[in-house]
Each structure stands twice: as structure tokens, then as C-alpha cells.
Design a protein around this motif. Structure first.
Motif, PDB file in Angstrom:
ATOM      1  N   ASN A   1     -57.772 -71.650  27.525  1.00 60.42           N
ATOM      2  CA  ASN A   1     -59.181 -71.345  27.281  1.00 60.42           C
ATOM      3  C   ASN A   1     -59.688 -72.204  26.142  1.00 60.42           C
ATOM      4  OD1 ASN A   1     -59.070 -69.402  29.220  1.00 60.42           O
ATOM      5  ND2 ASN A   1     -58.686 -67.729  27.794  1.00 60.42           N
ATOM      6  N   THR A   2     -60.858 -72.730  26.322  1.00 61.49           N
ATOM      7  CA  THR A   2     -61.489 -73.516  25.262  1.00 61.49           C
ATOM      8  C   THR A   2     -62.871 -72.939  24.976  1.00 61.49           C
ATOM      9  OG1 THR A   2     -62.448 -75.056  26.852  1.00 61.49           O
ATOM     10  CG2 THR A   2     -60.279 -75.619  25.922  1.00 61.49           C
ATOM     11  N   LEU A   3     -63.281 -73.092  23.758  1.00 61.83           N
ATOM     12  CA  LEU A   3     -64.604 -72.631  23.386  1.00 61.83           C
ATOM     13  C   LEU A   3     -65.630 -73.684  23.763  1.00 61.83           C
ATOM     14  CD1 LEU A   3     -63.922 -71.154  19.837  1.00 61.83           C
ATOM     15  CD2 LEU A   3     -64.292 -69.912  21.962  1.00 61.83           C
ATOM     16  N   ALA A   4     -66.680 -73.240  24.394  1.00 56.02           N
ATOM     17  CA  ALA A   4     -67.758 -74.149  24.757  1.00 56.02           C
ATOM     18  C   ALA A   4     -68.956 -73.830  23.864  1.00 56.02           C
ATOM     19  CB  ALA A   4     -68.128 -73.985  26.216  1.00 56.02           C
ATOM     20  N   PHE A   5     -69.470 -74.832  23.229  1.00 61.23           N
ATOM     21  CA  PHE A   5     -70.625 -74.646  22.374  1.00 61.23           C
ATOM     22  C   PHE A   5     -71.884 -74.674  23.236  1.00 61.23           C
ATOM     23  CE2 PHE A   5     -67.429 -76.373  19.489  1.00 61.23           C
ATOM     24  CZ  PHE A   5     -67.466 -75.414  18.508  1.00 61.23           C
TER      25      PHE A   5
END
Length: 71
Positions: free
Chosen positions: A2-6
């Protein structure tokens, strides 16, 4: 993984200013009332301490005892 999306959020400037100023006014009122109540309670405490250290005489201490009735 999982990656954080801005994500950019667009808020109109007048709405942002209204929220910021309203928050500032609310915080200012809350701080002002709290400060006033703190000072008021502090003054009351000091007055109670001074009054306990120097009690006022009762009315019985100031007036002579009553005279017996004359017959």
C-alpha cells in the motif's frame, strides 16, 4: 504494497478565510473568558484569605449589652 496517494483538495479562498477567522474568534473568546474567570477566582481567593486574617467584628462586639428593663 500500500502506498499513500496525495490528493489535492481545492477549497475556495473565501471559505477558507471564513473557517480560519471563525476559529480564531472562537479561540479568542474562549481564552478571554477563561482568563477572566481565572482572575476572578484568584481575586476571590485572595479576598477570602485577607478576610480570614482580619475578621470583621460582630455587631455584638460593637454594641453594649442591653440594659435591664426598669420597673
Amino acid at each position: 504494497m500500500n502506498t499513500l496517494a496525495f490528493i489535492s483538495v481545492r477549497v475556495p479562498l473565501p471559505a477558507l478565510l471564513i473557517v480560519v477567522f471563525a476559529t480564531g474568534i472562537a479561540a479568542g473568546v474562549w481564552i478571554g473568558v477563561s482568563s477572566f474567570l481565572y482572575g476572578y477566582n484568584k481575586a476571590q481567593d485572595e479576598a477570602h484569605i485577607e478576610q480570614a486574617a482580619d475578621p470583621q467584628p460582630a455587631i455584638a462586639d460593637l454594641c453594649p449589652p442591653p440594659l435591664p428593663p426598669s420597673q
